[in-house]
Design a protein around this motif. Sequence first.
Motif, PDB file in Angstrom:
ATOM      1  N   GLY A  76       0.817  -1.214   0.000  1.00  0.00           N
ATOM      2  CA  GLY A  76       0.000   0.000   0.000  1.00  0.00           C
ATOM      3  C   GLY A  76       0.847   1.257   0.000  1.00  0.00           C
ATOM      4  O   GLY A  76       0.546   2.223  -0.712  1.00  0.00           O
ATOM      5  N   LYS A  77       1.916   1.234   0.782  1.00  0.00           N
ATOM      6  CA  LYS A  77       2.819   2.397   0.816  1.00  0.00           C
ATOM      7  C   LYS A  77       3.516   2.572  -0.526  1.00  0.00           C
ATOM      8  O   LYS A  77       3.765   3.703  -0.964  1.00  0.00           O
ATOM      9  CB  LYS A  77       3.845   2.223   1.942  1.00  0.00           C
ATOM     10  CG  LYS A  77       4.718   3.449   2.167  1.00  0.00           C
ATOM     11  CD  LYS A  77       5.540   3.311   3.422  1.00  0.00           C
ATOM     12  CE  LYS A  77       6.437   4.533   3.630  1.00  0.00           C
ATOM     13  NZ  LYS A  77       5.667   5.787   3.687  1.00  0.00           N
ATOM     14  N   LEU A  78       3.808   1.453  -1.201  1.00  0.00           N
ATOM     15  CA  LEU A  78       4.426   1.529  -2.525  1.00  0.00           C
ATOM     16  C   LEU A  78       3.468   2.180  -3.526  1.00  0.00           C
ATOM     17  O   LEU A  78       3.901   2.962  -4.387  1.00  0.00           O
ATOM     18  CB  LEU A  78       4.828   0.130  -2.990  1.00  0.00           C
ATOM     19  CG  LEU A  78       5.597   0.027  -4.316  1.00  0.00           C
ATOM     20  CD1 LEU A  78       6.870   0.873  -4.269  1.00  0.00           C
ATOM     21  CD2 LEU A  78       5.927  -1.427  -4.623  1.00  0.00           C
ATOM     22  N   ILE A  79       2.176   1.882  -3.401  1.00  0.00           N
ATOM     23  CA  ILE A  79       1.176   2.541  -4.257  1.00  0.00           C
ATOM     24  C   ILE A  79       1.170   4.041  -3.993  1.00  0.00           C
ATOM     25  O   ILE A  79       1.139   4.851  -4.924  1.00  0.00           O
ATOM     26  CB  ILE A  79      -0.220   1.946  -4.014  1.00  0.00           C
ATOM     27  CG1 ILE A  79      -0.281   0.505  -4.517  1.00  0.00           C
ATOM     28  CG2 ILE A  79      -1.292   2.794  -4.702  1.00  0.00           C
ATOM     29  CD1 ILE A  79      -1.585  -0.205  -4.178  1.00  0.00           C
ATOM     30  N   ASP A  80       1.194   4.419  -2.709  1.00  0.00           N
ATOM     31  CA  ASP A  80       1.165   5.843  -2.353  1.00  0.00           C
ATOM     32  C   ASP A  80       2.376   6.597  -2.901  1.00  0.00           C
ATOM     33  O   ASP A  80       2.255   7.737  -3.356  1.00  0.00           O
ATOM     34  CB  ASP A  80       1.125   6.001  -0.824  1.00  0.00           C
ATOM     35  CG  ASP A  80      -0.178   5.489  -0.218  1.00  0.00           C
ATOM     36  OD1 ASP A  80      -1.207   5.521  -0.909  1.00  0.00           O
ATOM     37  OD2 ASP A  80      -0.141   5.071   0.956  1.00  0.00           O
ATOM     38  N   SER A  81       3.533   5.958  -2.854  1.00  0.00           N
ATOM     39  CA  SER A  81       4.762   6.671  -3.214  1.00  0.00           C
ATOM     40  C   SER A  81       5.120   6.543  -4.695  1.00  0.00           C
ATOM     41  O   SER A  81       5.642   7.486  -5.296  1.00  0.00           O
ATOM     42  CB  SER A  81       5.929   6.166  -2.356  1.00  0.00           C
ATOM     43  OG  SER A  81       6.110   4.770  -2.541  1.00  0.00           O
ATOM     44  N   ARG A  82       4.837   5.371  -5.293  1.00  0.00           N
ATOM     45  CA  ARG A  82       5.276   5.117  -6.671  1.00  0.00           C
ATOM     46  C   ARG A  82       4.145   4.892  -7.663  1.00  0.00           C
ATOM     47  O   ARG A  82       4.380   4.887  -8.876  1.00  0.00           O
ATOM     48  CB  ARG A  82       6.198   3.882  -6.690  1.00  0.00           C
ATOM     49  CG  ARG A  82       7.450   4.017  -5.839  1.00  0.00           C
ATOM     50  CD  ARG A  82       8.439   4.956  -6.490  1.00  0.00           C
ATOM     51  NE  ARG A  82       9.692   5.017  -5.738  1.00  0.00           N
ATOM     52  CZ  ARG A  82      10.770   5.667  -6.123  1.00  0.00           C
ATOM     53  NH1 ARG A  82      10.753   6.315  -7.277  1.00  0.00           N
ATOM     54  NH2 ARG A  82      11.860   5.687  -5.384  1.00  0.00           N
ATOM     55  N   GLY A  83       2.934   4.661  -7.173  1.00  0.00           N
ATOM     56  CA  GLY A  83       1.811   4.418  -8.063  1.00  0.00           C
ATOM     57  C   GLY A  83       1.473   2.936  -8.187  1.00  0.00           C
ATOM     58  O   GLY A  83       2.272   2.059  -7.852  1.00  0.00           O
ATOM     59  N   LEU A  84       0.282   2.674  -8.709  1.00  0.00           N
ATOM     60  CA  LEU A  84      -0.215   1.301  -8.821  1.00  0.00           C
ATOM     61  C   LEU A  84       0.664   0.448  -9.719  1.00  0.00           C
ATOM     62  O   LEU A  84       0.959  -0.709  -9.414  1.00  0.00           O
ATOM     63  CB  LEU A  84      -1.650   1.317  -9.338  1.00  0.00           C
ATOM     64  CG  LEU A  84      -2.299  -0.050  -9.559  1.00  0.00           C
ATOM     65  CD1 LEU A  84      -2.424  -0.816  -8.245  1.00  0.00           C
ATOM     66  CD2 LEU A  84      -3.664   0.103 -10.231  1.00  0.00           C
ATOM     67  N   ARG A  85       1.094   0.988 -10.852  1.00  0.00           N
ATOM     68  CA  ARG A  85       1.855   0.182 -11.799  1.00  0.00           C
ATOM     69  C   ARG A  85       3.184  -0.296 -11.226  1.00  0.00           C
ATOM     70  O   ARG A  85       3.610  -1.430 -11.472  1.00  0.00           O
ATOM     71  CB  ARG A  85       2.081   0.977 -13.087  1.00  0.00           C
ATOM     72  CG  ARG A  85       0.841   1.015 -13.983  1.00  0.00           C
ATOM     73  CD  ARG A  85       1.108   1.734 -15.283  1.00  0.00           C
ATOM     74  NE  ARG A  85       0.048   1.466 -16.254  1.00  0.00           N
ATOM     75  CZ  ARG A  85      -0.035   2.041 -17.449  1.00  0.00           C
ATOM     76  NH1 ARG A  85       0.892   2.931 -17.821  1.00  0.00           N
ATOM     77  NH2 ARG A  85      -1.022   1.732 -18.281  1.00  0.00           N
TER      78      ARG A  85
END
Length: 394
Positions: free
Chosen positions: A70-79
């Motif tokens: 989830g944090k990776l989505i917040d910082s880098r985006g879904l892709r």
Amino acid sequence: MDLAPFKHVLLLPRVRPLALLMFFARMPPAATGVILTLHVAVTLDEGYGAAGLVGAAGTVGMGLGAPLMGKLIDSRGLRSMLAVSVTASASFWLAAPLMNYWTLLVCSFAVGLLGVPMMSIGRQIITALVPETRRRVALSVDSISVELSFMGGPALGVFVATKFSTNAALVAIGLTTLAAGALLYWANPPMVHEDEVVDGPQPKIFEWFRGRIVGVFVVCIGATVCLSGMEVAAIASLEHAGKESWLGIVFFAMCAASIIGGLVYGGVKRTPSVLVLLLLMALLEIPVGLGDGNVLLLCVLLVPMNLMCAPLIAASGEHISRLAPATARGLALGLQGSAFTIGSAIGSPLAGVAIDHGGARLGFAVVGVAGLLVAGVAWLLARQRQRVNPLPVG
């Protein structure tokens, strides 16, 4: 109950195709538990205890990994998250038929840690597609979709495993996970609503992870304590009566009741708080043991508590999406997934110990009381901050 709000939400741009995509994307994760159990216990001939250990390793990995993804989505985006997560997940499931038990055990934890958190992704997508005023209905739709995935996923998985082999079922999970991830990557849905402000640095977790939102996470733990304990007790009830073949009917009744609850929750104007929903779920679980060994009575008694399931998931997701900053919503919904995992890790063994000492009746009663105790903790958190920051009331 008014079903018009559901129609209005489903007519919003991109909601229907993405809701349908998430329904299919969640079917493989829904089937993984039963497929791994059959593979380890039957194909590898390691027994059900060893199978449970593999499942526990995956569960621990998911509990730790969901907030990270989830944090990776917040910082880098879904892709960016999908590139890491889908690659790891698909590689594991496609290679799983070649693994021995100990390799499977270690890799099960790893794939849990890096796996695709389809449940929280779906909730984040739906909150990004609809305005805040319609999130209750939208998350009710999402909760109903989850129930439908859990009705279809395990059934299809067992069919492939028994008709062909567990190796074929493992490969099927890998291929479907890869396909779902590729479609999500191509669709690249928004993860934050266009009306929300996302400029500036990401807030630190200690700036928002307190008070009201902590109370909601505690309620999530209590909900899955009740639900996971209920499933174990229901299995034990029918197994001890020699009626295991009816398990599918019992689980269908549970899911159907949850779907009805989700429809009612999304269609009414006034809704109970997450705390009240947990209290009702826990209280209604205690007498379920009266149906021990009787399929029809067990189904009837399981319906009332399961009516609270989809509403509670929808309500908790709504409050978390509102209380957490938009730029940290992936992390927040990942933590919600961890809360659900913690509850499952408590509820299943708790029910098992109670069943070993007093049968399925005691199992239902004990996890129901445990749910009430967790609700008490959430109430104390709400009371502690009542003057300035009360727990959400729906």
